[in-house]
Design an enzyme around this catalytic site. Sequence first.
Site, PDB file in Angstrom:
ATOM      1  N   CYS A 343       0.795  -1.238   0.000  1.00 44.96           N
ATOM      2  CA  CYS A 343       0.000   0.000   0.000  1.00 44.96           C
ATOM      3  C   CYS A 343       0.828   1.289   0.000  1.00 44.96           C
ATOM      4  O   CYS A 343       0.545   2.190  -0.796  1.00 44.96           O
ATOM      5  CB  CYS A 343      -1.015  -0.002   1.142  1.00 44.96           C
ATOM      6  SG  CYS A 343      -0.912  -1.322   2.310  1.00 44.96           S
ATOM      7  N   ARG A 372       6.939 -11.465   5.239  1.00 43.31           N
ATOM      8  CA  ARG A 372       6.547 -11.228   6.628  1.00 43.31           C
ATOM      9  C   ARG A 372       7.117 -12.344   7.493  1.00 43.31           C
ATOM     10  O   ARG A 372       7.062 -13.524   7.111  1.00 43.31           O
ATOM     11  CB  ARG A 372       5.023 -11.190   6.790  1.00 43.31           C
ATOM     12  CG  ARG A 372       4.347 -10.040   6.071  1.00 43.31           C
ATOM     13  CD  ARG A 372       2.835 -10.062   6.245  1.00 43.31           C
ATOM     14  NE  ARG A 372       2.195  -9.081   5.380  1.00 43.31           N
ATOM     15  CZ  ARG A 372       0.888  -8.959   5.209  1.00 43.31           C
ATOM     16  NH1 ARG A 372       0.068  -9.772   5.868  1.00 43.31           N
ATOM     17  NH2 ARG A 372       0.382  -8.055   4.403  1.00 43.31           N
ATOM     18  N   GLN A 390       0.910 -11.219  -3.532  1.00 39.97           N
ATOM     19  CA  GLN A 390      -0.507 -10.871  -3.412  1.00 39.97           C
ATOM     20  C   GLN A 390      -1.041 -10.316  -4.727  1.00 39.97           C
ATOM     21  O   GLN A 390      -0.312  -9.642  -5.458  1.00 39.97           O
ATOM     22  CB  GLN A 390      -0.715  -9.810  -2.332  1.00 39.97           C
ATOM     23  CG  GLN A 390      -0.480 -10.271  -0.918  1.00 39.97           C
ATOM     24  CD  GLN A 390      -0.731  -9.147   0.076  1.00 39.97           C
ATOM     25  OE1 GLN A 390      -0.189  -8.062  -0.069  1.00 39.97           O
ATOM     26  NE2 GLN A 390      -1.546  -9.412   1.070  1.00 39.97           N
ATOM     27  N   ASP A 392      -2.586  -7.728  -5.120  1.00 43.25           N
ATOM     28  CA  ASP A 392      -2.910  -6.514  -4.383  1.00 43.25           C
ATOM     29  C   ASP A 392      -3.352  -5.413  -5.342  1.00 43.25           C
ATOM     30  O   ASP A 392      -2.797  -5.276  -6.439  1.00 43.25           O
ATOM     31  CB  ASP A 392      -1.670  -6.055  -3.613  1.00 43.25           C
ATOM     32  CG  ASP A 392      -2.018  -5.392  -2.294  1.00 43.25           C
ATOM     33  OD1 ASP A 392      -3.216  -5.221  -2.034  1.00 43.25           O
ATOM     34  OD2 ASP A 392      -1.092  -5.063  -1.545  1.00 43.25           O
ATOM     35  N   HIS A 394      -5.176  -1.168  -5.247  1.00 41.42           N
ATOM     36  CA  HIS A 394      -5.717  -0.040  -4.491  1.00 41.42           C
ATOM     37  C   HIS A 394      -6.483   0.864  -5.442  1.00 41.42           C
ATOM     38  O   HIS A 394      -5.990   1.193  -6.525  1.00 41.42           O
ATOM     39  CB  HIS A 394      -4.592   0.727  -3.794  1.00 41.42           C
ATOM     40  CG  HIS A 394      -3.885  -0.106  -2.767  1.00 41.42           C
ATOM     41  ND1 HIS A 394      -2.792  -0.879  -3.070  1.00 41.42           N
ATOM     42  CD2 HIS A 394      -4.170  -0.336  -1.448  1.00 41.42           C
ATOM     43  CE1 HIS A 394      -2.398  -1.531  -1.986  1.00 41.42           C
ATOM     44  NE2 HIS A 394      -3.216  -1.230  -0.995  1.00 41.42           N
ATOM     45  N   LYS A 474     -13.243  -3.255   6.987  1.00 43.77           N
ATOM     46  CA  LYS A 474     -13.057  -4.076   5.796  1.00 43.77           C
ATOM     47  C   LYS A 474     -14.160  -5.117   5.652  1.00 43.77           C
ATOM     48  O   LYS A 474     -14.823  -5.485   6.616  1.00 43.77           O
ATOM     49  CB  LYS A 474     -11.698  -4.766   5.822  1.00 43.77           C
ATOM     50  CG  LYS A 474     -11.506  -5.773   6.955  1.00 43.77           C
ATOM     51  CD  LYS A 474     -10.121  -6.412   6.889  1.00 43.77           C
ATOM     52  CE  LYS A 474      -9.895  -7.354   8.066  1.00 43.77           C
ATOM     53  NZ  LYS A 474      -8.565  -8.001   8.014  1.00 43.77           N
ATOM     54  N   HIS A 520      -8.389  -0.597  -0.338  1.00 42.72           N
ATOM     55  CA  HIS A 520      -7.445  -1.707  -0.444  1.00 42.72           C
ATOM     56  C   HIS A 520      -8.246  -2.954  -0.818  1.00 42.72           C
ATOM     57  O   HIS A 520      -9.253  -3.251  -0.170  1.00 42.72           O
ATOM     58  CB  HIS A 520      -6.747  -1.970   0.886  1.00 42.72           C
ATOM     59  CG  HIS A 520      -6.043  -0.789   1.478  1.00 42.72           C
ATOM     60  ND1 HIS A 520      -4.676  -0.757   1.661  1.00 42.72           N
ATOM     61  CD2 HIS A 520      -6.504   0.405   1.931  1.00 42.72           C
ATOM     62  CE1 HIS A 520      -4.332   0.398   2.213  1.00 42.72           C
ATOM     63  NE2 HIS A 520      -5.427   1.120   2.394  1.00 42.72           N
TER      64      HIS A 520
END
Length: 647
Positions: A343, A372, A390, A392, A394, A474, A520
């Site tokens: 992000c 992570r 991911q 991912d 946005h 979320k 997100h």
Amino acid sequence: MVALTLPDGSVKSYDGAVTAQQVAEEIGPGLAKAAVLAKVDGAEWDLNRPIEHDAKLELIRRQDDEALELIRHDAAHVLAMAVQELYPGTQITFGPATEDGFYYDFHREEPFSTEDFEAIEQRMKEIVARDVPIRREVWSREDVARFFEQQGESFKAEWVWELPEGEEITMYRQGDWIDLCRGPHLPTTGKLGTAFKLMKLAGAYWRGDASRPQLQRIYGTAWRDEKELKAHLLRIEEAEKRDHRKLGRQLDLFHMQDEAQGSIFWHPKGWTLYRMVEGYVRRRQERAGYVEVKTPQLVDRALWERSGHWDKFREHMFIAEVDEGGAGRQEDKRHLALKPMNCPGHVQVFKQGIKSYRDLPIRMAEFGSCHRYEPHGALHGLMRVRAFTQDDAHIFCTEDQIEAETKDFIDLLMSIYKDFGFEDVRIKFSDRPEVRAGSDETWDKAEAALKAATTAAGASFTLNPGEGAFYGPKLEFVLRDAIGRDWQCGTLQVDLVLPERLDATYMAEDGERYRPVMLHRAIVGSFERFIGILIEQFAGRFPAWLAPVQVAVATITNEADDYAREVATACREAGLRVQTDLRNEKINFKIRELSLAKIPAVLVVGRREADERTVAMRRLGGKAQEILALDEALTILREEAVMPGGD
């Protein structure tokens, strides 16, 4: 007088205190027999606990889903009672219900073994047969501590002093056996039934602290009846057959090793599967108006501090210290972090150049490689890793665009899940956690916007209190697989915090600068985890478009080798992923091995097929074969292998 309002709106009045069990008996013998728990003004309540004030009363029956947690908690208590009867000197600690069962942690010098389970289960059934009453008693903190100290129960004696001041402390008496517990519980042990089974042993530390005494944890499962128990055990058996780690080895998809804990070594077939999933998601995102970016892996801690992730996620980040000056001076040292999420990087891309309201929404996607730190004991095949990618994305938009973007995202997600074979999807709404960034006013606005958008999209949801991200509420999308297990994969989060922290703005129609809303979103989430789910969903028998090898060509005789190679070339030219088996082995042996490899179709060729330019096509799991002209077989296989939504 005590007035109790029932769910149908009727009111029952009593001269004094009354128990829920008495109310159930007054209503009818069937309800009195079926009831296992009460809710008094929404709070769970023992059936035999007196109600002394006006309240709303709901009676929970054994067949209700809400009864399962109670049954499992009581099973843990019966387990502890059985263990202490069988093995005097064993100390008890905690025994909660779990998602599909229960466990209890014990302290005992001699280790348990799974061979002890039969005797423990038998004693548990004896305790159920005794049908002893279970009574709630309120004790003082001092009396609880003194009692357990006298019993040699040092763990319980310690824990009672950790309970919050002012909290009512309750002990539950189960015949002669007593445990410290908040409750509630069934009225008698007989109400538990015998639909339980002990499953496994594990180690644990007292209060989760590795410096404290080690405990022995016994896990079990418990259900409302034998039918449910049997179905659960069958699911476990099926899950073991589908274990992605086992199938990953069998199908030569991937492996893991100690030198790279939490990271995946993808083999050619596994990487083909990975690329098919990634390619499909990329195609769907591009058609939905997303632009793809790529952001750095190593980022200075300064950015993570500004975003708030350094304080929140520092313990999960991999840090590299570099000496920019080369002289070893402290002032020249910088701390870089392997990104745990994408992000902040996407905000940096958004900030390049002036953005106008006319540019919004901007849907920015990345197949972002993240790292992570996960404790070694938490790692689990593809499902829990340290290095992952991911899907991912946005969405930078205005507040007025939240509703439309939410609807479009939910439609996209549901369509993608369906193409992967998942049609049972549930949505959870997770609101503000205890530790969070942003003001209450900001959270009020974000939660209201997301709820309104979800409702407008025609999607129903259940509340998941306190489980939002630290910067915003979320939606969590939970899909159910072929054997009834739930997996949380997709998310959509409304963030009004990060754009402010990282100073992202756009120029509005009135000429002023405003903060964009940042949505997100992820659909498959971690590709590694999602592929693990897919392997288990299909038990390795992937649909043709996903299968690493879509067709195999196997020869009956070496005289057909040249034709087999010609057939394989024709398959490749048709866009199919193909392998050949020209070994000097019997055809039944080859078919068996290719079936174990889960290849959807096998084209068998011999002298006759070579002469007639045909193939004998066998389907995975089928015993019959179909004789087809080569061109006809290629047309059928090519159509079956088309990626969903493909041209």
